[in-house]
Motif scaffolding. Structure first.
Motif, mmCIF file in Angstrom:
data_model
loop_
_atom_site.group_PDB
_atom_site.id
_atom_site.type_symbol
_atom_site.label_atom_id
_atom_site.label_comp_id
_atom_site.label_asym_id
_atom_site.label_seq_id
_atom_site.Cartn_x
_atom_site.Cartn_y
_atom_site.Cartn_z
ATOM 1 N N MET A 158 0.842 -1.192 0.000
ATOM 2 C CA MET A 158 0.000 0.000 0.000
ATOM 3 C C MET A 158 0.884 1.252 0.000
ATOM 4 N N ALA A 159 0.249 2.406 0.203
ATOM 5 C CA ALA A 159 1.003 3.651 0.180
ATOM 6 C C ALA A 159 0.697 4.469 1.421
ATOM 7 N N ARG A 160 1.693 5.231 1.850
ATOM 8 C CA ARG A 160 1.540 6.122 2.985
ATOM 9 C C ARG A 160 1.567 7.549 2.482
ATOM 10 N N PHE A 161 0.517 8.294 2.781
ATOM 11 C CA PHE A 161 0.396 9.653 2.291
ATOM 12 C C PHE A 161 0.826 10.664 3.347
ATOM 13 N N THR A 162 1.569 11.660 2.885
ATOM 14 C CA THR A 162 1.835 12.839 3.700
ATOM 15 C C THR A 162 1.218 14.012 2.962
ATOM 16 N N ILE A 163 0.198 14.599 3.543
ATOM 17 C CA ILE A 163 -0.543 15.670 2.864
ATOM 18 C C ILE A 163 -0.236 17.004 3.539
ATOM 19 N N THR A 164 0.338 17.915 2.776
ATOM 20 C CA THR A 164 0.691 19.239 3.285
ATOM 21 C C THR A 164 -0.364 20.255 2.867
ATOM 22 N N ASP A 165 -0.725 21.150 3.787
ATOM 23 C CA ASP A 165 -1.693 22.221 3.541
ATOM 24 C C ASP A 165 -3.071 21.673 3.191
ATOM 25 N N ARG A 166 -3.486 20.629 3.888
ATOM 26 C CA ARG A 166 -4.785 20.025 3.596
ATOM 27 C C ARG A 166 -5.940 20.986 3.864
ATOM 28 N N GLU A 167 -5.739 21.997 4.699
ATOM 29 C CA GLU A 167 -6.806 22.953 4.989
ATOM 30 C C GLU A 167 -7.182 23.788 3.767
ATOM 31 N N LYS A 168 -6.341 23.770 2.736
ATOM 32 C CA LYS A 168 -6.628 24.527 1.515
ATOM 33 C C LYS A 168 -7.597 23.787 0.589
#
Length: 221
Positions: free
Chosen positions: A1-11
């Motif tokens: 599977m994949a591991r996500f790092t999401i930056t600035d998700r509030e946008k």
């Protein structure tokens, strides 16, 4: 599977209609972007080229999740655009790859975009949210048919501010206007990707038409 790092998700808007415009360098990208969109609380709907529906795993995901195939050069293509517009009118989210296909840039930077996302945004007065991701090439390399989920791959995602298309609103949506607006969208995506990669993008964006002409000996100037 994949591991996500999401930056600035509030946008990423929680409500209302908008277009998600990501970069594209692997056939597995729709699955990954769909997962990110879902994680951020919205139902993903893709405006994707019809050939993607024949790709293993990707095609299954697109069909099962009710995505919209675009068949260029025939009547089905127009029907697909109408379906996408209905989603937008009902407050939905449409994911459009501005490049139209996998980038052909040798280093996987975004190439010159097509005008579909800009046209839809300007015609319906809805925002374009640029998104860049990096790491899906480890899951499925460009043009490859092999998928590798194990060991888990790390995929970095960065959400951008809405693309400022105010300079184009109210203008005649001719080719020049749409191309200018598309360039602004592609610049926003590229800037996000450069931040994720920690690298500088090429000074000039890859133009498939020019390179095709060079390869066939028909390039002039």
């Amino acid at each position: 599977m994949a591991r996500f790092t999401i930056t600035d998700r509030e946008k990423f808007p929680r409500t209302g209609a908008f277009i998600v415009a990501p970069n594209h360098y692997s056939e597995i990208d729709p699955v990954m972007i769909g997962a990110v969109t879902w994680k951020l609380g919205r139902v993903p709907r893709f405006l994707a080229k019809g050939s993607l529906f024949n790709v293993p795993v990707v095609g299954w995901f697109l069909r099962k999740s009710g995505q919209i195939p675009v068949e260029r050069s025939n009547a089905r293509g127009n029907a697909s655009l109408v379906a996408a517009e209905k989603l937008v009118d009902s407050g939905g989210v449409v994911i459009i790859y501005p490049e139209g296909s996998l980038t052909r840039d040798p280093d996987l930077w975004p190439m010159r975009g097509k005008t579909g996302a800009a046209r839809m945004a300007l015609e319906h007065d809805i925002p374009v949210i640029p998104v860049a991701h990096w790491g899906t090439q480890q899951v499925m390399a460009r043009y490859s048919k092999k998928i590798s989920f194990f060991p888990p791959k790390k995929i970095a995602v960065k959400i951008g501010d809405p693309v400022d298309l105010s300079a184009f609103r109210g203008r005649n949506l001719d080719a020049a206007t749409l191309n200018e607006a598309t360039t602004v969208i592609m610049d926003s995506i590229t800037e996000l990707l450069a931040d994720l990669r920690g690298e500088n993008p090429p000074a000039e964006r890859w133009n498939p038409a020019e390179h095709d002409q060079k390869e066939t000996g028909r390039f002039e100037g």
